[in-house]
Design a protein around this motif. Structure first.
Motif, mmCIF file in Angstrom:
data_model
loop_
_atom_site.group_PDB
_atom_site.id
_atom_site.type_symbol
_atom_site.label_atom_id
_atom_site.label_comp_id
_atom_site.label_asym_id
_atom_site.label_seq_id
_atom_site.Cartn_x
_atom_site.Cartn_y
_atom_site.Cartn_z
ATOM 1 N N UNK A 230 5.943 -2.694 -9.262
ATOM 2 C CA UNK A 230 6.201 -4.137 -9.337
ATOM 3 C C UNK A 230 6.318 -4.772 -7.959
ATOM 4 N N UNK A 231 7.014 -4.092 -7.066
ATOM 5 C CA UNK A 231 7.174 -4.621 -5.711
ATOM 6 C C UNK A 231 5.848 -4.580 -4.959
ATOM 7 N N UNK A 232 5.061 -3.549 -5.177
ATOM 8 C CA UNK A 232 3.748 -3.470 -4.523
ATOM 9 C C UNK A 232 2.858 -4.627 -4.970
ATOM 10 N N UNK A 233 2.876 -4.921 -6.273
ATOM 11 C CA UNK A 233 2.061 -6.045 -6.783
ATOM 12 C C UNK A 233 2.536 -7.370 -6.203
ATOM 13 N N UNK A 234 3.850 -7.541 -6.120
ATOM 14 C CA UNK A 234 4.409 -8.769 -5.549
ATOM 15 C C UNK A 234 3.973 -8.929 -4.092
ATOM 16 N N UNK A 235 4.094 -7.881 -3.317
ATOM 17 C CA UNK A 235 3.716 -7.962 -1.905
ATOM 18 C C UNK A 235 2.217 -8.178 -1.753
ATOM 19 N N UNK A 236 1.428 -7.605 -2.649
ATOM 20 C CA UNK A 236 -0.018 -7.832 -2.614
ATOM 21 C C UNK A 236 -0.331 -9.310 -2.871
ATOM 22 N N UNK A 237 0.373 -9.903 -3.824
ATOM 23 C CA UNK A 237 0.217 -11.339 -4.098
ATOM 24 C C UNK A 237 0.626 -12.164 -2.873
ATOM 25 N N UNK A 238 1.689 -11.758 -2.221
ATOM 26 C CA UNK A 238 2.156 -12.468 -1.034
ATOM 27 C C UNK A 238 1.125 -12.408 0.089
ATOM 28 N N UNK A 239 0.472 -11.271 0.218
ATOM 29 C CA UNK A 239 -0.601 -11.151 1.211
ATOM 30 C C UNK A 239 -1.657 -12.220 0.942
ATOM 31 N N UNK A 240 -2.029 -12.392 -0.309
ATOM 32 C CA UNK A 240 -3.028 -13.411 -0.664
ATOM 33 C C UNK A 240 -2.552 -14.806 -0.280
ATOM 34 N N UNK B 203 0.803 -1.228 0.000
ATOM 35 C CA UNK B 203 0.000 0.000 0.000
ATOM 36 C C UNK B 203 0.834 1.275 0.000
ATOM 37 N N UNK B 204 2.145 1.133 0.047
ATOM 38 C CA UNK B 204 3.017 2.298 0.137
ATOM 39 C C UNK B 204 3.252 2.924 -1.239
ATOM 40 N N UNK B 205 2.920 4.185 -1.360
ATOM 41 C CA UNK B 205 3.127 4.910 -2.610
ATOM 42 C C UNK B 205 4.616 5.132 -2.883
ATOM 43 N N UNK B 206 5.454 4.972 -1.873
ATOM 44 C CA UNK B 206 6.899 5.173 -2.037
ATOM 45 C C UNK B 206 7.592 3.951 -2.631
ATOM 46 N N UNK B 207 6.857 2.852 -2.758
ATOM 47 C CA UNK B 207 7.425 1.599 -3.269
ATOM 48 C C UNK B 207 7.042 1.458 -4.738
ATOM 49 N N UNK B 208 7.979 0.979 -5.557
ATOM 50 C CA UNK B 208 7.697 0.836 -6.986
ATOM 51 C C UNK B 208 6.559 -0.161 -7.218
#
Length: 131
Positions: A96-106, A89-94
């Protein structure tokens, strides 16, 4: 801490070693010491999906065999999920990394839903994605 570990001849930290070290040092300090640590004491590794899958599979094995550690396992996964969600959810993170972390949350939510089914779900998920 390295001196403490070396003086005891430990090459890996298991439950007995973890409990001894935790009486003296913080979890973060132990994990940063550079010595292999068994699950669940090692925490959840989630730099890559492969690393996350390996961690969650190890936690599933512990969860299945050690009823006394189930709460600890769940707490570790919840903490990792919360960290991953914060990054996602961090706007400071690129992006691609945000999408990866979102997938990891799932992935972690699936584990939290039923740790016993996670290994099967992960295999099926990879089969679907790889095609």
């Amino acid at each position: 801490m390295r001196e403490h570990i070396t003086s005891r001849g430990w090459s890996v930290v298991g439950e007995a070693e973890w409990l001894e070290l935790r009486a003296i040092f913080s979890e973060a300090a132990i994990r940063a010491a550079g010595i292999p640590i068994e699950a669940p004491w090692c925490g959840i590794a989630f730099h890559t999906l492969a690393e996350l899958e390996e961690s969650l599979r190890a936690f599933s094995r512990v969860y299945e065999t050690r009823e006394d550690l189930r709460r600890y396992c769940r707490d570790q996964v919840i903490a990792a999920k919360d960290r991953a969600r914060w990054v996602a959810r961090s706007a400071r993170v690129e992006e691609n990394k945000r999408r990866l972390k979102d997938e990891m949350v799932e992935w972690m939510l699936v584990w939290l839903g039923d740790p016993a089914t996670f290994p099967v779900w992960a295999r099926l998920r990879k089969d679907i994605v790889v095609g």
